[in-house]
Design a protein around this motif. Structure first.
Motif, PDB file in Angstrom:
ATOM      1  N   SER A   1       0.826  -1.213   0.000  1.00 21.88           N
ATOM      2  CA  SER A   1       0.000   0.000   0.000  1.00 21.88           C
ATOM      3  C   SER A   1       0.862   1.266   0.000  1.00 21.88           C
ATOM      4  N   ILE A   2       1.999   1.205   0.657  1.00 18.85           N
ATOM      5  CA  ILE A   2       2.912   2.363   0.677  1.00 18.85           C
ATOM      6  C   ILE A   2       3.523   2.575  -0.694  1.00 18.85           C
ATOM      7  N   VAL A   3       3.962   1.489  -1.312  1.00 12.76           N
ATOM      8  CA  VAL A   3       4.624   1.573  -2.617  1.00 12.76           C
ATOM      9  C   VAL A   3       3.680   2.136  -3.676  1.00 12.76           C
ATOM     10  N   VAL A   4       2.401   1.720  -3.638  1.00 11.29           N
ATOM     11  CA  VAL A   4       1.438   2.191  -4.646  1.00 11.29           C
ATOM     12  C   VAL A   4       0.781   3.506  -4.247  1.00 11.29           C
ATOM     13  N   ARG A   5       1.285   4.131  -3.167  1.00 11.05           N
ATOM     14  CA  ARG A   5       0.821   5.442  -2.721  1.00 11.05           C
ATOM     15  C   ARG A   5      -0.638   5.439  -2.243  1.00 11.05           C
TER      16      ARG A   5
ATOM     17  N   ALA B   1      -5.650  21.648  -2.638  1.00 12.81           N
ATOM     18  CA  ALA B   1      -5.619  22.839  -3.477  1.00 12.81           C
ATOM     19  C   ALA B   1      -6.903  22.934  -4.287  1.00 12.81           C
ATOM     20  N   ASP B   2      -7.446  24.144  -4.378  1.00 11.59           N
ATOM     21  CA  ASP B   2      -8.652  24.347  -5.185  1.00 11.59           C
ATOM     22  C   ASP B   2      -8.331  24.120  -6.652  1.00 11.59           C
ATOM     23  N   ALA B   3      -9.349  23.718  -7.399  1.00 11.64           N
ATOM     24  CA  ALA B   3      -9.164  23.526  -8.828  1.00 11.64           C
ATOM     25  C   ALA B   3      -8.834  24.861  -9.477  1.00 11.64           C
ATOM     26  N   PRO B   4      -7.939  24.872 -10.475  1.00 12.97           N
ATOM     27  CA  PRO B   4      -7.577  26.125 -11.134  1.00 12.97           C
ATOM     28  C   PRO B   4      -8.775  26.755 -11.817  1.00 12.97           C
ATOM     29  N   PRO B   5      -8.860  28.078 -11.840  1.00 14.93           N
ATOM     30  CA  PRO B   5     -10.006  28.742 -12.465  1.00 14.93           C
ATOM     31  C   PRO B   5     -10.039  28.465 -13.955  1.00 14.93           C
ATOM     32  N   GLU B   6     -11.248  28.508 -14.481  1.00 10.47           N
ATOM     33  CA  GLU B   6     -11.421  28.286 -15.908  1.00 10.47           C
ATOM     34  C   GLU B   6     -10.776  29.423 -16.703  1.00 10.47           C
ATOM     35  N   ALA B   7     -10.044  29.052 -17.731  1.00 13.83           N
ATOM     36  CA  ALA B   7      -9.417  30.066 -18.588  1.00 13.83           C
ATOM     37  C   ALA B   7     -10.428  30.558 -19.612  1.00 13.83           C
TER      38      ALA B   7
ATOM     39  N   ASP C   1      -3.612  15.830  -0.560  1.00 11.80           N
ATOM     40  CA  ASP C   1      -2.722  16.660   0.246  1.00 11.80           C
ATOM     41  C   ASP C   1      -1.352  15.978   0.239  1.00 11.80           C
ATOM     42  N   PRO C   2      -0.377  16.493  -0.518  1.00 16.52           N
ATOM     43  CA  PRO C   2       0.924  15.821  -0.638  1.00 16.52           C
ATOM     44  C   PRO C   2       1.614  15.615   0.702  1.00 16.52           C
ATOM     45  N   ASP C   3       1.455  16.557   1.623  1.00 17.91           N
ATOM     46  CA  ASP C   3       2.096  16.426   2.933  1.00 17.91           C
ATOM     47  C   ASP C   3       1.477  15.279   3.734  1.00 17.91           C
ATOM     48  N   LEU C   4       0.145  15.209   3.742  1.00 20.11           N
ATOM     49  CA  LEU C   4      -0.523  14.129   4.459  1.00 20.11           C
ATOM     50  C   LEU C   4      -0.217  12.772   3.830  1.00 20.11           C
ATOM     51  N   LEU C   5      -0.202  12.716   2.510  1.00 14.01           N
ATOM     52  CA  LEU C   5       0.108  11.463   1.828  1.00 14.01           C
ATOM     53  C   LEU C   5       1.498  10.977   2.235  1.00 14.01           C
TER      54      LEU C   5
ATOM     55  N   ARG D   1       3.603  13.274  11.693  1.00  7.86           N
ATOM     56  CA  ARG D   1       3.786  14.706  11.893  1.00  7.86           C
ATOM     57  C   ARG D   1       5.097  15.207  11.307  1.00  7.86           C
ATOM     58  N   SER D   2       6.111  14.325  11.230  1.00 13.33           N
ATOM     59  CA  SER D   2       7.414  14.743  10.708  1.00 13.33           C
ATOM     60  C   SER D   2       7.345  15.155   9.247  1.00 13.33           C
ATOM     61  N   ALA D   3       6.292  14.721   8.539  1.00 16.43           N
ATOM     62  CA  ALA D   3       6.149  15.080   7.126  1.00 16.43           C
ATOM     63  C   ALA D   3       5.302  16.326   6.917  1.00 16.43           C
ATOM     64  N   LEU D   4       4.696  16.842   7.989  1.00 18.81           N
ATOM     65  CA  LEU D   4       3.803  17.983   7.855  1.00 18.81           C
ATOM     66  C   LEU D   4       4.542  19.280   8.177  1.00 18.81           C
TER      67      LEU D   4
END
Length: 235
Positions: A117-121, A219-225, A142-146, A203-206
């Motif tokens: 499970s760790i290897v496959v993220r 992160a919010d979705a980028p606004p429509e162009a 959330d990259p930090d939480l992951l 916590r060491s990763a946050l």
């Protein structure tokens, strides 16, 4: 690094396990080992069969007690199922040490599952905590939480590996009493240690300003162009 909120630390501890689970799992084991020793000492017919029956009866008693106290039926039934399967295996083989075979195989499978499970993220710690907190898979965005859940999940891989390293030699030596003692005393201690170490590993990763496991920073979705004529790209 900021100090985690008390409720956050306690919620993680409650999600990952507590004293009740350790007690529930230990009672049938104690019943099996003690009755097996007594039946053997008194030369009763089929000590393994009597001990297996005692373990199942103890498991049913624990299940009824926990259901009466309002515990979730699914967790109670899974615990009772595990005891029943272990007792049936011992009955089938006629070997008392085989009462612990299901647990050993489960530990091997758990170590592999957590590592994969760790290897496959998709770290299992994140899956468990995310479901318990009603976040579904938001924590993965959330990259930090992951990253934190990946680090903390290695703690659980390690404890399963340690269990296997301890139980397999005892099983091969057919030391039933030692297996029971290790199951009652050693396994809960490993779980408690893993629970304690999971938070600092996570916590060491946050970053210092991260709001914690209850609040994934997605992160919010980028606004429509806009298009050339000023309309939205949504059409």
């Amino acid at each position: 690094m900021t100090t985690p909120e008390p409720d956050t630390r306690e919620s993680l501890r409650e999600i990952l396990g507590g004293r009740r689970g350790a007690v529930d799992a230990s009672v049938p084991v104690v019943a099996f080992v003690l009755v097996w020793l007594l039946a053997g000492a008194l030369s009763w017919w089929s000590p393994v069969g009597i001990a297996a029956g005692a373990a199942i009866v103890a498991g049913i008693g624990v299940a009824c007690w926990r259901l009466a106290r309002g515990r979730r039926p699914r967790a109670v039934l899974f615990g009772l199922l595990g005891v029943t399967v272990a007792a049936l295996v011992a009955l089938y083989t006629g070997r008392a040490e085989d009462f612990f075979l299901v647990q050993i195989l489960s530990n091997v499978a758990s170590a592999l599952a957590w590592a994969i499970s760790i290897v496959v993220r998709w770290p299992l710690l994140g899956v468990i905590v995310g479901l318990a907190l009603g976040q579904k898979t938001r924590w993965r965005r959330d990259p930090d939480l992951l990253r934190g859940y990946q680090r903390a999940s290695w703690v659980w891989v390690a404890q399963y590996v340690v269990r296997v390293a301890v139980f397999v030699p005892l099983y091969q030596a057919e030391w039933v009493f030692a297996l029971g003692a290790a199951r009652v005393a050693f396994s809960p201690a490993l779980v408690a240690l893993s629970v304690v170490l999971s938070w600092p590993a996570l916590r060491s990763a946050l970053p210092a300003d991260h709001p914690g496991i209850r609040h994934p920073r997605v992160a919010d979705a980028p606004p429509e162009a806009p298009t050339v004529d000023g309309s939205s790209t949504n059409g």
